[in-house]
Enzyme design. Sequence first.
Site, PDB file in Angstrom:
ATOM      1  N   GLU A 336       0.808  -1.229   0.000  1.00  0.00           N
ATOM      2  CA  GLU A 336       0.000   0.000   0.000  1.00  0.00           C
ATOM      3  C   GLU A 336       0.838   1.275   0.000  1.00  0.00           C
ATOM      4  O   GLU A 336       0.540   2.213   0.740  1.00  0.00           O
ATOM      5  CB  GLU A 336      -0.921   0.021   1.240  1.00  0.00           C
ATOM      6  CG  GLU A 336      -1.911  -1.113   1.274  1.00  0.00           C
ATOM      7  CD  GLU A 336      -2.714  -1.152   2.582  1.00  0.00           C
ATOM      8  OE1 GLU A 336      -3.912  -1.384   2.513  1.00  0.00           O
ATOM      9  OE2 GLU A 336      -2.123  -0.949   3.668  1.00  0.00           O
TER      10      GLU A 336
HETATM   11  C1  TNX Z   1      -4.262  -3.934   4.812  1.00  0.00           C
HETATM   12  S1  TNX Z   1      -2.595  -6.343   4.508  1.00  0.00           S
HETATM   13  C2  TNX Z   1      -2.973  -3.706   5.254  1.00  0.00           C
HETATM   14  C3  TNX Z   1      -2.749  -3.261   6.642  1.00  0.00           C
HETATM   15  C4  TNX Z   1      -4.038  -3.074   7.383  1.00  0.00           C
HETATM   16  C5  TNX Z   1      -4.983  -4.192   7.036  1.00  0.00           C
HETATM   17  C6  TNX Z   1      -6.252  -4.190   7.801  1.00  0.00           C
HETATM   18  C7  TNX Z   1      -1.571  -5.294   4.242  1.00  0.00           C
HETATM   19  C8  TNX Z   1      -0.339  -5.781   3.670  1.00  0.00           C
HETATM   20  N1  TNX Z   1      -1.859  -4.025   4.528  1.00  0.00           N
HETATM   21  O1  TNX Z   1      -1.998  -2.086   6.651  1.00  0.00           O
HETATM   22  O2  TNX Z   1      -3.778  -3.060   8.735  1.00  0.00           O
HETATM   23  O3  TNX Z   1      -5.278  -4.111   5.676  1.00  0.00           O
HETATM   24  O4  TNX Z   1      -7.001  -5.333   7.556  1.00  0.00           O
END
Ligand code: TNX
Length: 524
Positions: A336
């Site tokens: 992300e």
């Molecule tokens: C996505 S899974 C994210 C996290 C969040 C999560 C909450 C991932 C690699 N990144 O930063 O905490 O969703 O479900």
Amino acid sequence: MAYHKPINYAITFFVFCMLLIQEGCITKEEKDLALARIIPKPLSVTGTGHVFKINRQTVIYVQEGSDELMGVGQFLAEKLRPATGFPLEVKATSAAPEEGVYLALAPDISTGSEGYRLEITPKLVSLTASAATGAFYGVQTIRQILPAKIEQAELQKGPWYLATGTITDHPDYGYRGMMLDVARHFFGVDDVKKLIDQMAYYKLNMLHLHLADDQGWRIEIKSWPNLSTIGGKTEVGGGEGGFYTQEQYADLVNYAKSRFITVIPEIDMPGHTNAALASYAELNCNGKATELYTGTDVGFSTLCTKKEVVYKFIDDVFAELAALTPGPYLHMGGDESHATALEDYIPFVNRVQEIVRSHGKQIIGWDEIALSALKDSTIAQYWAKADNARKAVEQGAKIIMSPAAHAYLDMKYDSTTVLGLHWAGYIEVDKGYNWDPASLVPEIKKENILGIEAPLWSETVTNLQEVELLVFPRLQGYAEIGWTPAGLRNWDEYKLRLANHGERMKARGINFFASNVVPWELQK
Ligand code: TNX
């Protein structure tokens, strides 16, 4: 002496009757090894219809020559003493005993380093493995064959029967993990140790700690001290946060190791870095430190990927972490990074791979890292985008399967669950169990998969009780998916075993979700 004979006959007859009466008291179930409620389900179980009874005189013999195996013998004794009240002496021996419990190593046993063979007769419990790891897993199986009350911390009434027969067992996948996000909310050493114990009970072997994110930096880095003293000061909701000193962290790593669990530290980058950006102004493109952040948004922060000091920072951090990490893996996050342009993200990931390799470690990243050129031995952790995982496979990378819609421990069970999120859907206990890593994404085949990991993101959980409520009883299902081949897994049969673990979890003081898809009333 002929005149003694009638007495001898009488004694023999009496003993025979006592035995009959005793056997008569043992239920069919107690004698049937095939009915033992073992999670994860072992590869093969054959019952022979009798019992071995652990009593006050039982000795745990350990084949001499291996300190590690001796440690496993001690571990078994420690786990059985509180509820039985028996001394359970642990003795090194050079030859197999005729009775008691016996742990031995046999290098030629064909179960791999994590497998074991458990043979139980009315006189002897013989546990054999090619390495101490396998013996440790055999010990977990012994604990689970015993009645649930063996898990109580106080003295319980016996008898303590193990049904007789043979179990041969080894895991389907070598990587069987759980992730704990200690960045969004911080959890102290004792909390993590309690979780480690539960992981070990279910034969999980990897603990991934998400040590840094926008809301907090949780590990002391001596060369960049503000990371923890500033970046560790708060958490989601504005609580006081916290961090592990290097000593505390090393203690955790050792504790995990004593339970055959490898700790994998993750420093998420280049996004999810606000805590670092607030601690050191020079990591920002504008040279200004950000404010600490206590909300739950994602995707707004990025290290300044064009600045040389950023790579010096990463090198220092991974150097210290590598020194604290006996295991082979360091995790670079990489997910992300919405605030990092793709043309900056790609060379960044390439460079970080080089840095981690230069410290002798293998690198893991969330599936987005497959957008860049993966080096040999880089591992991608699939969580969201099948396309990314496919790109990783095409580049020859191995995959850790953590599909959010099936394996995220922070997803709510159903619409009434108070804690957790639901962006990837609800995950009831049956949904969490009913999937197969090797057939979820057509292009990801079994040979591409290293194993499975269930992540717990901690935006909504503030203490261990809340953590446990989301983790249990789903973790057992992930443990079974990682250990037991798909062909032996079946929800309708599994749910009966899981029901029995309700009593075990209560005895172990675990706060679990009493889902109504599990027939808890059939606890026996
Ligand atoms: C996505 S899974 C994210 C996290 C969040 C999560 C909450 C991932 C690699 N990144 O930063 O905490 O969703 O479900």
